[in-house]
Motif scaffolding. Structure first.
Motif, short mmCIF file in Angstrom:
data_model
loop_
_atom_site.label_atom_id
_atom_site.label_comp_id
_atom_site.label_asym_id
_atom_site.label_seq_id
_atom_site.Cartn_x
_atom_site.Cartn_y
_atom_site.Cartn_z
N LEU A 246 16.46 14.39 3.16
CA LEU A 246 14.70 13.97 2.80
C LEU A 246 15.07 12.21 2.07
N PRO A 247 16.28 11.97 1.52
CA PRO A 247 16.00 10.92 0.98
C PRO A 247 15.82 9.62 1.69
N ALA A 248 15.89 9.76 2.97
CA ALA A 248 15.67 9.05 4.49
C ALA A 248 14.87 7.99 3.85
N SER A 249 13.64 8.40 3.24
CA SER A 249 12.83 7.48 3.39
C SER A 249 12.70 6.69 2.52
N LYS A 250 13.61 6.65 1.59
CA LYS A 250 12.91 5.70 0.19
C LYS A 250 14.35 4.82 0.67
N GLN A 251 14.69 4.70 2.44
CA GLN A 251 15.21 3.62 3.07
C GLN A 251 13.51 2.57 3.38
N ASN A 252 12.85 3.49 3.78
CA ASN A 252 11.68 2.33 3.92
C ASN A 252 11.12 1.65 2.96
N PRO A 253 10.85 0.15 3.18
CA PRO A 253 11.03 -0.82 2.95
C PRO A 253 9.49 -0.96 1.90
N ASN A 254 8.75 -0.12 3.65
CA ASN A 254 6.98 -0.43 3.06
C ASN A 254 6.37 0.52 2.24
N ARG A 255 7.59 1.54 1.37
CA ARG A 255 7.01 2.38 1.78
C ARG A 255 5.45 1.93 0.25
N PHE A 256 6.04 1.64 -0.69
CA PHE A 256 4.95 1.25 -1.71
C PHE A 256 4.12 0.21 -1.54
N GLU A 257 4.27 0.25 -0.69
CA GLU A 257 3.07 -1.48 0.22
C GLU A 257 2.04 -0.21 0.60
N GLU A 258 2.12 0.04 1.88
CA GLU A 258 1.32 1.59 2.61
C GLU A 258 1.79 3.02 3.11
N SER A 259 1.11 3.69 3.04
CA SER A 259 1.38 5.06 4.15
C SER A 259 2.53 4.85 5.66
N PHE A 260 2.86 5.18 5.14
CA PHE A 260 3.61 5.25 7.10
C PHE A 260 2.33 6.25 8.24
N ASN A 261 1.70 6.65 7.35
CA ASN A 261 0.84 7.59 8.72
C ASN A 261 -0.83 7.42 8.17
N GLY A 262 -0.96 7.28 6.98
CA GLY A 262 -2.31 7.52 6.53
C GLY A 262 -2.81 8.61 5.87
#
Lengths: 445, 398
Positions: A246-262
């Motif tokens: 589950l921590p792998a999602s924290k590596q998404n640099p865009n997670r504070f910018e946009e939802s991955f799937n809406g």
């Protein structure tokens, strides 16, 4: 989806109306002051007003130290405001933070890389009262000596009523207890709980908004939080850990910018606390983690990840023994044709037992406390069986961590930990054993 | 002052514990581990070994770095835990070839089934009518020594016509080499074919071929050696560098051989005698010798793998109808027995032996032997219970 959200909002308002109509005594929010009896053994010495200002002990000419009883456990969800701050004159803004540093000697299956020194994190927080009903708080963390810099929390709180507060921005997700109550100086253990960092990916925060509030009746306090935020992404089953991670999602640099799937991640938490008995929290977090469509084209079915967490803490009055635990169950919709390496069900948790040994004046520290503690923890990354053999999949970690800690003041803890850990691979081969001796401190400043 | 002294002493004691090994888990005995380099590597070779170790055991492929989209496993280490044998979960399926005429299902995904797929995609399914076999991943131990056994030694051991009339008619496996594989110095060719020795059917020439094919067929990773994407059938850009593949090959070449355990115990010594007595050693050759190798630690060494690297007919019970290279479907290359006793440490605590892991004990594995090994199986069955225990003790000591 829109209709679902509207329905959810409607039901929520109905619930709030029902509660507000009851003959309940509203409690002031923790950030507005108020004194409570703590369950934490380190706090057995006194009851401290979390907002009192002690200019005599001011460390600088310009700042006033706003003490908080950081060793005690109020409601876990109040932890973000239950911190010491420094205030400059009559300015509305306060600053604070904490530093953790330690040394460790670790050996895995008898092979050691020697002694190493670490600064796992340096955290700075700033809060301000912007105006009537408006408060702001942010927490910025520098991990591993600045290798990673992250906004862990940055929100605007709008208070209408103790039962109805709106929070928006980067929100600390209220799943379990540790995620919101993770400040190093509050814990007797140098390492964070494995389940609270690798199952619940503490510190897990994301952009969104929601409601929170609490009220009390006699010795009871009831509180809730509800948020809609950005969520996880498909890295949780596509990562270099080769397991559902589950921590792998924290590596998404865009997670504070946009939802991955809406699709928003929904989090709900309810907590109940009795002044004498302690606190129980139940929290749920769930949402779609994969990119199921792009440019209007269907890529896959919607796949969910759901967490259910239970957290409990209490103090045995007779011995002042403090007990704190958390357990989480996770369900992940992993495609049947993907690898069984990636678990569909995960679970784990920890129990901390903290026993105050000594409480006296030491080296000029008026209220020093020495605690002897033990943490037992278990994390199962794949709670299912091999269809080929019918035998359970292993992929789990068990650890025991005895600890001796000295708290010279409410804000600082010196810790000596010994960790012994067994980690089994997917197939259940003889576990890898890790021994670790750790010495360090954690302090608010 | 007394309190200060107490705390100072406690702190000093705690700090001193940083250097104490008695609080730490003990190292596993060297003869209980399969991973680790062979002795006598140079510092430069050690560095290359570590680079290959990292590629083999730590690198995990994901959708971001080229996995699949159809695949069997996500990393090399997934199928060879601790460099040991695999588990039923990690078996792979080969299909489509039933005789030496070649694979007639190459256009339907052959020769290997990629039974797993990235989310949103469908994996391969076994085509109707295709012969197939399940293959258990082997241990990686001592592969470099096996690679440098000379062709002349293998030819000297073969006896395809059973001219000595011992019932054993092992033969070398001849096969064509892919363009990127160069025959070794002193290699013996025959009508464009060379002697192959790796794989269940001995259809693979060397560890470079084995590694490049495994990257491609097991993980869906294209390389300059095997550039065809298993999903599209098209040639694609390499997803792994030649350097990494060569480092990994070096790692496999220089993995140590399993060390014996309890070799001097009387029951083990007695079992070893029985091993020879009932004819197991006719195929599971105790001692082989390498030729010259550019890696001095492998060059002209005598070692004890308990294999002859030859193809043997093993009878109907082990004939899946599928084959590779020049082997018949009932022919299997003699698997090395070294490290056999450590199999449970990589197979989840139990045994999964023979080519597909069907045998859950050494005894059951022997019972499956037929064909050229039939006489040995009958001789095994004639042993007393105690003698069988001695034989098992010997095999578990390997």
């Amino acid at each position: 989806m829109k209709k679902k959200l509207q329905l959810l909002g409607f039901l929520f308002l109905v619930l709030l109306n029902g509660l507000a109509a009851g003959n309940l005594t509203a409690f002031a929010q923790s950030q507005s002051g108020g004194s409570q009896t703590s369950n934490h053994p380190a706090d057995s010495r006194s009851t401290i007003d979390s907002s009192r200002i002690d200019p005599k002990k001011d460390s600088t000419r310009f700042f006033k130290r706003i003490l908080a009883d950081t060793s005690r456990m109020m409601l876990n969800m109040e932890a973000i405001y239950n911190r010491p701050f420094l205030q400059l004159g009559k300015l509305g803004a306060s600053v604070g933070g904490y530093l953790e540093s330690n040394s460790r000697y670790e050996s895995v299956d008898g092979i050691s890389e020697g002694i190493s020194f670490q600064i796992p994190r340096l955290t700075v927080f700033i809060s301000s009262t912007i105006g009537k009903r408006l408060k702001f708080l942010t927490e910025i963390e520098l991990e591993q000596g600045g290798k990673e810099i992250g906004i862990e929390f940055a929100s605007l709180d709008v208070s209408f009523h103790p039962l109805v507060n709106i929070r928006g921005g980067v929100v600390m997700i209220p799943i379990g207890a540790f995620n919101q109550n993770h400040d190093g100086p509050k814990w007797e253990f140098i390492d964070r709980p494995i389940s609270s960092t690798t199952l619940i990916p503490s510190t897990w925060s994301n952009v969104g908004f929601g409601l929170f509030g609490k009220y009390g009746l006699g010795n009871w306090i009831w509180a809730y939080e509800a948020y809609l935020t950005n969520g996880f992404d498909d890295r949780i089953i596509s990562n270099e850990q080769n397991r559902t991670w589950l921590p792998a999602s924290k590596q998404n640099p865009n997670r504070f910018e946009e939802s991955f799937n809406g699709v928003p991640l929904t989090t709900l938490k309810f907590a109940l606390r009795n002044r004498s008995l302690g606190e129980v929290g139940v929290s749920w977090m769930g949402g779609v983690y994969n990119k199921f469509q792009q440019d209007g084209l269907l890529l896959d079915k919607r796949r969910r990840v759901d967490f259910l967490a239970l957290d409990v803490n209490t103090t045995l009055e007779a011995t002042k023994t403090y007990l704190n635990g958390e357990w989480v169950w996770i369900w992940v919709d992993v495609p049947a044709t993907y690898s069984l390496q990636f678990g569909k069900r995960l679970q784990g948790g920890f129990v901390d037992i903290v026993q105050p040994l000594l409480k006296k004046s030491l080296f000029g520290w008026d209220q020093a406390v020495v605690n002897l503690s033990l943490r037992a923890e278990y994390t199962d990354y794949n709670a299912s069986s091999f269809p080929e053999t019918g035998k359970p999949i292993a992929d789990h970690v068990i650890a025991l961590v005895p600890s001796l800690s000295l708290r010279p003041s409410l804000q600082t803890v010196f810790r000596f930990n010994y960790r012994y850990q067994w980690q089994a691979d997917l197939l259940g081969n003889p576990p890898s054993r890790t021994g670790s001796i750790q010495i360090g401190f954690s302090t608010y400043f | 002052m007394k309190t200060f002294s107490t705390f100072f002493a406690t702190g000093l004691f705690a700090f001193s514990l940083l250097g104490c090994d008695w609080l730490m888990p003990r190292q596993k005995p060297e003869n209980h581990l399969l991973d680790g380099p062979i002795e006598q590597l140079s510092p430069a070779e050690n560095q290359r070994f570590l680079a290959g170790d990292k590629a083999f055991n730590l690198e995990v492929f994901t959708s971001q770095n080229g996995l699949g989209p159809l695949f069997v496993a996500t990393s090399c280490g997934s199928c060879h835990a601790g460099d040991g044998k695999g588990h039923p979960f990690t078996t792979l399926i080969r299909f489509g070839q039933s005789d030496q005429s070649g694979n007639r299902f190459l256009n339907q995904g052959g020769p290997q089934l990629q039974q797993r797929a990235l989310p949103g995609l469908l994996p391969e399914t076994l085509p109707s009518g295709a012969a197939y076999s399940r293959f258990m991943p082997p241990a990686n131990t001592g592969l470099g020594l096996l690679e440098y056994v000379t062709d002349s030694l293998l030819l000297a051991m073969e006896d395809p016509a059973d001219s000595n009339q011992d019932g054993i008619s092992g033969r070398v496996s001849w096969n064509y080499l892919p363009a990127y594989v160069d025959p070794k110095e002193g290699a013996i060719g025959q009508a464009g074919k060379y002697i192959c020795r790796f794989g269940k059917k001995a259809a693979v020439y060397d560890l470079l071929q084995q590694t490049a094919v495994a990257y491609n067929q097991d993980m869906g990773i294209a390389s300059s050696f095997e550039p065809i994407d298993t999903y599209t059938g098209q040639e694609v850009e390499p997803e792994v560098s030649n350097t990494k593949i060569q480092d990994l090959v070096f790692y496999l070449r220089t993995l140590k051989v399993p060390l014996r355990r309890n070799a001097q115990q009387p029951v083990v010594v007695a079992g070893e005698k029985l091993f020879f007595q009932i004819g197991c050693e006719n195929c599971h050759r105790q001692t082989l010798r390498t030729g010259k190798s550019p890696i001095s630690a492998l060059s002209e060494k005598e070692f004890h793998p308990y294999t002859d690297l030859l193809l043997h007919q093993m009878g109907q019970d082990l004939d899946d109808g599928y084959t590779e290279g020049s082997a018949d479907s009932d022919e299997w290359r003699t698997p090395p027995l070294w490290g056999l006793g450590l199999s449970p440490s990589s197979q989840g605590g139990g045994y999964f032996l023979l080519h597909d892991g069907r045998a859950t004990s050494i005894e059951k594995a022997i019972e499956w032997h037929g064909g050229e090994a039939l006489q040995s199986r009958q001789d095994f069955n004639a042993l007393t219970l105690q003698e069988k225990q001695h034989l098992f003790a010997f095999l578990e000591s390997l």
